[in-house]
Design a protein around this motif. Structure first.
Motif, mmCIF file in Angstrom:
data_model
loop_
_atom_site.group_PDB
_atom_site.id
_atom_site.type_symbol
_atom_site.label_atom_id
_atom_site.label_comp_id
_atom_site.label_asym_id
_atom_site.label_seq_id
_atom_site.Cartn_x
_atom_site.Cartn_y
_atom_site.Cartn_z
ATOM 1 N N LEU A 163 0.809 -1.218 0.000
ATOM 2 C CA LEU A 163 0.000 0.000 0.000
ATOM 3 C C LEU A 163 0.841 1.266 0.000
ATOM 4 O O LEU A 163 0.391 2.291 -0.502
ATOM 5 C CB LEU A 163 -0.909 0.016 1.236
ATOM 6 C CG LEU A 163 -2.055 -0.992 1.236
ATOM 7 C CD1 LEU A 163 -2.720 -1.034 2.604
ATOM 8 C CD2 LEU A 163 -3.062 -0.657 0.157
ATOM 9 N N THR A 164 2.055 1.206 0.566
ATOM 10 C CA THR A 164 2.751 2.465 0.824
ATOM 11 C C THR A 164 4.167 2.581 0.279
ATOM 12 O O THR A 164 4.675 3.695 0.182
ATOM 13 C CB THR A 164 2.841 2.722 2.344
ATOM 14 O OG1 THR A 164 3.593 1.664 2.951
ATOM 15 C CG2 THR A 164 1.468 2.776 2.978
ATOM 16 N N ASP A 165 4.823 1.502 0.000
ATOM 17 C CA ASP A 165 6.251 1.599 -0.266
ATOM 18 C C ASP A 165 6.581 1.806 -1.739
ATOM 19 O O ASP A 165 5.817 1.454 -2.636
ATOM 20 C CB ASP A 165 6.981 0.348 0.248
ATOM 21 C CG ASP A 165 7.025 0.324 1.772
ATOM 22 O OD1 ASP A 165 7.047 1.414 2.380
ATOM 23 O OD2 ASP A 165 7.033 -0.767 2.344
ATOM 24 N N GLY A 166 7.766 2.359 -1.918
ATOM 25 C CA GLY A 166 8.260 2.610 -3.255
ATOM 26 C C GLY A 166 8.868 1.366 -3.869
ATOM 27 O O GLY A 166 8.988 0.321 -3.227
ATOM 28 N N PRO A 167 9.293 1.482 -5.121
ATOM 29 C CA PRO A 167 9.796 0.321 -5.851
ATOM 30 C C PRO A 167 11.032 -0.316 -5.222
ATOM 31 O O PRO A 167 11.194 -1.535 -5.288
ATOM 32 C CB PRO A 167 10.092 0.859 -7.252
ATOM 33 C CG PRO A 167 10.036 2.345 -7.151
ATOM 34 C CD PRO A 167 9.262 2.695 -5.931
ATOM 35 N N GLY A 168 11.881 0.473 -4.578
ATOM 36 C CA GLY A 168 13.071 -0.099 -3.957
ATOM 37 C C GLY A 168 12.720 -1.033 -2.806
ATOM 38 O O GLY A 168 13.263 -2.142 -2.700
ATOM 39 N N THR A 169 11.805 -0.594 -1.954
ATOM 40 C CA THR A 169 11.383 -1.428 -0.828
ATOM 41 C C THR A 169 10.646 -2.658 -1.316
ATOM 42 O O THR A 169 10.853 -3.768 -0.818
ATOM 43 C CB THR A 169 10.497 -0.627 0.142
ATOM 44 O OG1 THR A 169 11.234 0.510 0.586
ATOM 45 C CG2 THR A 169 10.084 -1.467 1.326
ATOM 46 N N LEU A 170 9.765 -2.471 -2.296
ATOM 47 C CA LEU A 170 9.024 -3.617 -2.833
ATOM 48 C C LEU A 170 9.982 -4.644 -3.429
ATOM 49 O O LEU A 170 9.820 -5.851 -3.223
ATOM 50 C CB LEU A 170 8.004 -3.160 -3.878
ATOM 51 C CG LEU A 170 6.833 -2.331 -3.346
ATOM 52 C CD1 LEU A 170 5.944 -1.861 -4.486
ATOM 53 C CD2 LEU A 170 6.024 -3.105 -2.311
ATOM 54 N N ALA A 171 10.998 -4.174 -4.134
ATOM 55 C CA ALA A 171 11.984 -5.099 -4.716
ATOM 56 C C ALA A 171 12.774 -5.801 -3.617
ATOM 57 O O ALA A 171 13.022 -7.010 -3.686
ATOM 58 C CB ALA A 171 12.921 -4.349 -5.663
ATOM 59 N N ALA A 172 13.168 -5.057 -2.576
ATOM 60 C CA ALA A 172 13.945 -5.658 -1.485
ATOM 61 C C ALA A 172 13.145 -6.740 -0.765
ATOM 62 O O ALA A 172 13.701 -7.744 -0.317
ATOM 63 C CB ALA A 172 14.374 -4.573 -0.492
ATOM 64 N N ALA A 173 11.818 -6.542 -0.678
ATOM 65 C CA ALA A 173 10.960 -7.516 -0.005
ATOM 66 C C ALA A 173 10.497 -8.626 -0.948
ATOM 67 O O ALA A 173 9.875 -9.581 -0.509
ATOM 68 C CB ALA A 173 9.748 -6.808 0.592
#
Length: 196
Positions: A163-173
């Motif tokens: 819901l809230t994170d940018g592409p870097g965080t989504l990729a890291a997760a």
């Protein structure tokens, strides 16, 4: 009171809470979002707590309708079908379920100050634990309550990031690819070559 108008107000309140957060959830904001005369929301839900209760109850109704719809289907008969089910639930977070889930996150924060909200919200989380465990069993996985809980907790933890994170965080997760995320999660909890 008119039940259709009541539902319209509750749906508008979900949108307001999702968009503006707890501080933005006012009677006037709900009136504007529902496009009703000023004072209508206050007539139906006289206090802020009444509005919060109405939103929580509506979110629960929507959750129960979704789970009933899923339960009416055949259920995941194998691991691949379980991947499809869990992936579709994650994709729903950023799609049609976005406002409801944002509102639920806001309600959970409010519940830290208003414990009575927890009683309304609890069936959603506890329902997921039970339902996701049943889905894992239906898929033929070697389920234990602990394994099923790990999968459910991981899926729940993914929601705020989606819901809230940018592409870097989504990729890291690993959430930039929900299909891969679900496959990796199931492979970690239930290694394909391991036995029960």
């Amino acid at each position: 009171m008119n039940p259709d108008r009541r539902d319209r107000l509750r749906d508008a309140a979900i949108e307001v809470l999702a968009r503006d957060g707890g501080r933005g959830l006012t009677h006037r904001a709900v009136d504007r979002a529902a496009e009703v005369p000023s004072g209508t929301t206050k007539n139906y839900f006289p206090t802020r707590d009444a509005v919060l209760r109405a939103v929580a109850e509506r979110c629960l109704e929507q959750y129960l309708a979704l789970t009933e719809q899923l339960a009416a289907g055949p259920g995941p008969g194998d691991r691949e079908a379980l991947v499809t089910l869990f992936r579709s639930l994650l994709e729903n977070v950023a799609g049609p379920g976005r406002s409801r889930l944002l509102a639920v996150l806001e309600l959970q924060a409010e519940a830290t100050r208003r414990p009575w909200l927890s009683g309304i919200l609890d069936p959603m989380a506890s329902g997921d634990f039970a339902g996701f465990e049943l889905a894992q069993r239906a898929a033929g996985l070697p389920v234990t309550p602990q394994r099923a809980a790990v999968v459910t907790l991981a899926l729940h933890a993914a929601v705020p990031h989606l819901l809230t994170d940018g592409p870097g965080t989504l990729a890291a997760a690993g959430l930039d690819d929900p299909d891969r995320f679900v496959r990796d999660l199931l492979d970690t909890v239930y290694p394909p070559d391991a036995t029960a």
